[in-house]
Design an enzyme around this catalytic site. Sequence first.
Site, PDB file in Angstrom:
ATOM      1  N   LYS A  21       1.067  -1.244   0.059  1.00 17.59           N
ATOM      2  CA  LYS A  21       0.105  -0.079   0.031  1.00 17.59           C
ATOM      3  C   LYS A  21       0.854   1.282   0.204  1.00 17.59           C
ATOM      4  O   LYS A  21       0.634   2.217  -0.678  1.00 17.59           O
ATOM      5  CB  LYS A  21      -1.011  -0.171   1.315  1.00 17.59           C
ATOM      6  CG  LYS A  21      -2.011   1.000   1.345  1.00 17.59           C
ATOM      7  CD  LYS A  21      -2.998   0.562   2.247  1.00 17.59           C
ATOM      8  CE  LYS A  21      -2.701   0.509   3.708  1.00 17.59           C
ATOM      9  NZ  LYS A  21      -2.689   1.904   4.277  1.00 17.59           N
ATOM     10  N   ARG A  26       3.004   5.949  -3.577  1.00 17.16           N
ATOM     11  CA  ARG A  26       4.137   6.467  -3.984  1.00 17.16           C
ATOM     12  C   ARG A  26       4.277   6.328  -5.426  1.00 17.16           C
ATOM     13  O   ARG A  26       4.707   7.336  -6.191  1.00 17.16           O
ATOM     14  CB  ARG A  26       5.364   6.302  -3.201  1.00 17.16           C
ATOM     15  CG  ARG A  26       5.300   6.887  -1.663  1.00 17.16           C
ATOM     16  CD  ARG A  26       6.291   6.120  -1.012  1.00 17.16           C
ATOM     17  NE  ARG A  26       6.277   6.681   0.421  1.00 17.16           N
ATOM     18  CZ  ARG A  26       5.288   6.598   1.483  1.00 17.16           C
ATOM     19  NH1 ARG A  26       4.502   5.597   1.367  1.00 17.16           N
ATOM     20  NH2 ARG A  26       5.545   7.000   2.714  1.00 17.16           N
ATOM     21  N   GLN A 168       5.127   9.353   6.450  1.00 17.18           N
ATOM     22  CA  GLN A 168       4.130  10.135   6.010  1.00 17.18           C
ATOM     23  C   GLN A 168       4.440  11.757   6.136  1.00 17.18           C
ATOM     24  O   GLN A 168       4.254  12.377   5.121  1.00 17.18           O
ATOM     25  CB  GLN A 168       2.426   9.965   6.685  1.00 17.18           C
ATOM     26  CG  GLN A 168       2.098   8.669   6.217  1.00 17.18           C
ATOM     27  CD  GLN A 168       0.662   8.298   6.929  1.00 17.18           C
ATOM     28  OE1 GLN A 168       0.150   9.306   7.758  1.00 17.18           O
ATOM     29  NE2 GLN A 168       0.362   7.146   6.983  1.00 17.18           N
ATOM     30  N   ASP A 314       2.899  -0.855  11.649  1.00 15.80           N
ATOM     31  CA  ASP A 314       1.577  -1.261  11.330  1.00 15.80           C
ATOM     32  C   ASP A 314       1.214  -2.657  11.801  1.00 15.80           C
ATOM     33  O   ASP A 314       0.136  -3.095  11.835  1.00 15.80           O
ATOM     34  CB  ASP A 314       1.479  -1.144   9.784  1.00 15.80           C
ATOM     35  CG  ASP A 314       1.347   0.275   9.221  1.00 15.80           C
ATOM     36  OD1 ASP A 314       1.068   1.043  10.245  1.00 15.80           O
ATOM     37  OD2 ASP A 314       1.739   0.494   8.296  1.00 15.80           O
TER      38      ASP A 314
END
Length: 435
Positions: A21, A26, A168, A314
């Site tokens: 993801k 990107r 991010q 994550d």
Amino acid sequence: MKRIEPTKRPLRGEISVPGDKSIGHRAVIFASIAHGRSTIFNLSGGEDNLRTVQAFKDMGVKIWSESDLLCIDGNGWDSLSKPNETVDCGNSGTAMRLLSGVLAGRPFTSRLDGDPSLRQRPMQRVIDPLSRMGAQIRSKEGKGLAPLEIQGGKLKGIDYRMPVASAQVKSAILLAGLQADGITSLEEPQSSRDHTELMIKGFGGEAKVDGRSVVVAGGQKLSAREVRIPGDISSAAFFLVAAAVIPGSEIIVRDVGVNPTRDGAIEVLRRMGAKIEFLNRRIETGEPVVDIKVCGSQLAGIDIGPEMAARTIDEYPILAVAGALAEGTTTISGVKELRYKESDRIATMTEGLRHLGVEVEERDDGMTIRGGKPLEAASVKTYGDHRVAMSLAIAGLSTNGGLQMDDAGCVDTSFPGFFDLLNRVRSHSVSRESI
Ligand code: S3P
């Protein structure tokens, strides 16, 4: 409402998971701002990546699918036009923060919004550096929350020390830096995923990386390329843990990206005693890729310290499940950032595991899990968080009476087809299949 029945048999099969993801967002961004036609293989069909695709379509970029590839005709920064409507980032923090970096340098005013979860996530962390570079960004009631109104324009390079490690935020600054006058340099407290830096180089630009700092010059011309997106290690992790905790299981997950800024969960699981092997190591589009073989065994609890945070960020929800099924105590610390994800993952995972009968102590920056007791049948809430839903689903396999969850639709954010794939490894019908 979704029910997960306990599994009576080990899990078996060779599977593939959706494209990464982070790399997907990107790839779409860089292809859109580069010059020429780029082709992207294996973009995940997850909703998050599709939001970024739609955002660039909204800005007038020509993007279309040809069988299993996505084609993008990029024509440089100046070809991006003002979107007619508010850009809807859905559930995706990555889309909102990276697009903020793109839009900060564009000479028009745009609006970014998202779903109720995204509207609660902190955006001040991108507003601060982008404002210092010269963008004017208004947030809801000035509280650093979406919707954001971005009046972009001429930017100047800055030298920025990031208060939190965040790929991010780093990427937003680098995307703005590529449009700024002069040099932009930043330093993170811990190295976060480096897909943006690799992508700048892959598209023919220059990003100087030295430990935790990155430097880019503005005004670089980027050129189109082919991008092959590896399988997402964050999606693979659910199946790695599922197989690792169920004795007799053997799963191979093919074509998984194992960038060293992302592979913390592998190290953690190996330290817990998981039998994990990397097969067929190779490099694709600058990213390391392997097939991962995992066999079931009895795991043992460990301390997962703050030094693991950025590389593992994550995977804490699924590692908390591994901790619940391991013998002994697992302590997770130094991850207050988990409270600012799609849900407050320390709170939501503590609640979910407690419903399953696990003894969990919740702390401000982590949790302590006393594992090894059989999991009880339970009804749990996912809070619309895809990774919480998938983690609890994996826990459900090891319950004595099954698990029921309120909302499982959120898995489509990153992993459409998750439940089908889970059924296939449960029924042993998987062989060299991909979703
Ligand atoms: C991401 C960075 C991480 C991660 C997220 C994806 C990215 O967020 O949690 O799922 O693609 O850059 P932070 O930058 O907020 O740590």
